[in-house]
Each structure stands twice: as structure tokens, then as C-alpha cells.
Design an enzyme around this catalytic site. Sequence first.
Site, short mmCIF file in Angstrom:
data_model
loop_
_atom_site.label_atom_id
_atom_site.label_comp_id
_atom_site.label_asym_id
_atom_site.label_seq_id
_atom_site.Cartn_x
_atom_site.Cartn_y
_atom_site.Cartn_z
N GLY A 200 34.19 32.08 48.49
CA GLY A 200 32.76 31.69 48.27
C GLY A 200 32.27 30.73 47.42
O GLY A 200 32.86 29.59 47.48
N CYS A 201 31.28 31.14 46.70
CA CYS A 201 30.72 29.93 45.94
C CYS A 201 32.10 29.43 44.92
O CYS A 201 32.70 30.13 44.12
CB CYS A 201 29.64 30.11 44.92
SG CYS A 201 29.11 29.19 43.72
N PHE A 202 32.34 28.19 44.85
CA PHE A 202 33.32 27.48 43.85
C PHE A 202 33.17 27.92 42.63
O PHE A 202 34.21 27.81 41.81
CB PHE A 202 33.89 26.13 44.33
CG PHE A 202 33.02 25.22 44.32
CD1 PHE A 202 31.56 24.90 43.63
CD2 PHE A 202 33.08 24.16 45.30
CE1 PHE A 202 30.84 24.12 43.72
CE2 PHE A 202 32.29 23.10 45.45
CZ PHE A 202 31.03 23.23 44.50
N TRP A 203 31.85 27.98 42.00
CA TRP A 203 31.76 28.30 40.76
C TRP A 203 32.40 29.50 40.29
O TRP A 203 32.84 29.71 39.25
CB TRP A 203 30.39 28.15 40.55
CG TRP A 203 29.40 27.19 40.67
CD1 TRP A 203 29.90 25.76 40.81
CD2 TRP A 203 28.09 26.72 40.68
NE1 TRP A 203 28.87 24.79 40.86
CE2 TRP A 203 27.65 25.62 40.86
CE3 TRP A 203 26.90 27.80 40.65
CZ2 TRP A 203 26.40 25.04 41.07
CZ3 TRP A 203 25.68 27.45 40.63
CH2 TRP A 203 25.45 26.05 40.93
#
Length: 184
Positions: A16-19
Site C-alpha cells: 500500500g502506501c510506502f509511508w
Amino acid sequence: MSSSSSQTETIVLGGGCFWCTEAVFDRVQGVLDVESGYCNGQVVNPTYEQVCTGRTGHAEVVKLEFDPAEISLREILEIFFVVHDPTTLNRQGNDVGTQYRSGIYFANEAQKQVAEEVIREIEASKTYSAPVVTEVAPLANYSTAEAYHQDYFLNNPNQGYCAFVVGPKVEKFQKTFASRVKKA
């Protein structure tokens, strides 16, 4: 570091979101470096804005460099499968699009075999009520994300998305895998 090996390995994961994924793996003992990036799309060196359209074919990913003498690929994947939902196709929570797909992008046949084995074990254990849809594919067309995406959670812990989405994933990792948290 107490490693007797100077050999490192690299694996690329899309959760998902790399953060979120970066924030978790920055805290994993044996993971030496985490870099946010994009992979397995058609555009060479895409921008974040291009990837966000969902039309480049890229996934938001993290590239992990780790010391296999301290942590195995299997252990990394066990963490990966706990801190994201591998059963939702092209989405994680409110993040929707092919760029948010679950993926393991391997560098060699041995990594592919470990990934497929871990997925088979998860499926057999019925850990999830839905099938695992994690893509397992050779790494292709990787590029590093823009500088402002690197260490995003570390640099922006009070930003809304970080506080309400990233923070809870980091806490889940720290509680579930307490013995794997880097010592301060």
C-alpha cells in the site's frame, strides 16, 4: 551490530502506501536501509504525481536492505503480512488504485520460493477469510521516490495521515514483533 556476515540482501515490497511500509521496516532489527520507490510499471523514472494516476502500472514500494545473519527473508515477510492487508486487490484502507497493490518483487529464484512458500502457509492457516492477492514478480523498472517521501513518517509524525494511518501500523508491529524492534 553483532553480525558476523558482511553480506546483505535486498527485497522490494509493496504494502500500500510506502509511508506506512517504510515506517514499520525502519524499526526492524536487521533491516539496514529502507528506501521508498516505485516499481514494475511502464514509465521510466515516474514522478509521484504520475504514479498517483494509476496509469503508469507502478506500485508504491519500499526497497529493504537487510542482513540475513540478523533477520531472514521469511521473518521480513511474516512482518509484512501482519502490517498490511494482503487480501484486498489494489487497495489498502482508503488508498485505492493499482499503485497500492500488495506485492513482493524478488531479485532471485530463492527469494521467489520463500515468498511463495510463506503465502502458501498463510493460505493453509486460514489466517485471513479471503484469499491472499499479493503479487509475486521479478523486480522491474525500479526507481527511487522523491526525497520528500523518504523517512516521511519520521519527519512528519503529526501530519494527519501519519497520525491516523501510519502510527497505528507502527504500533501494531511494535506490539506483535517486540523482539524484532531495533534497540534505541
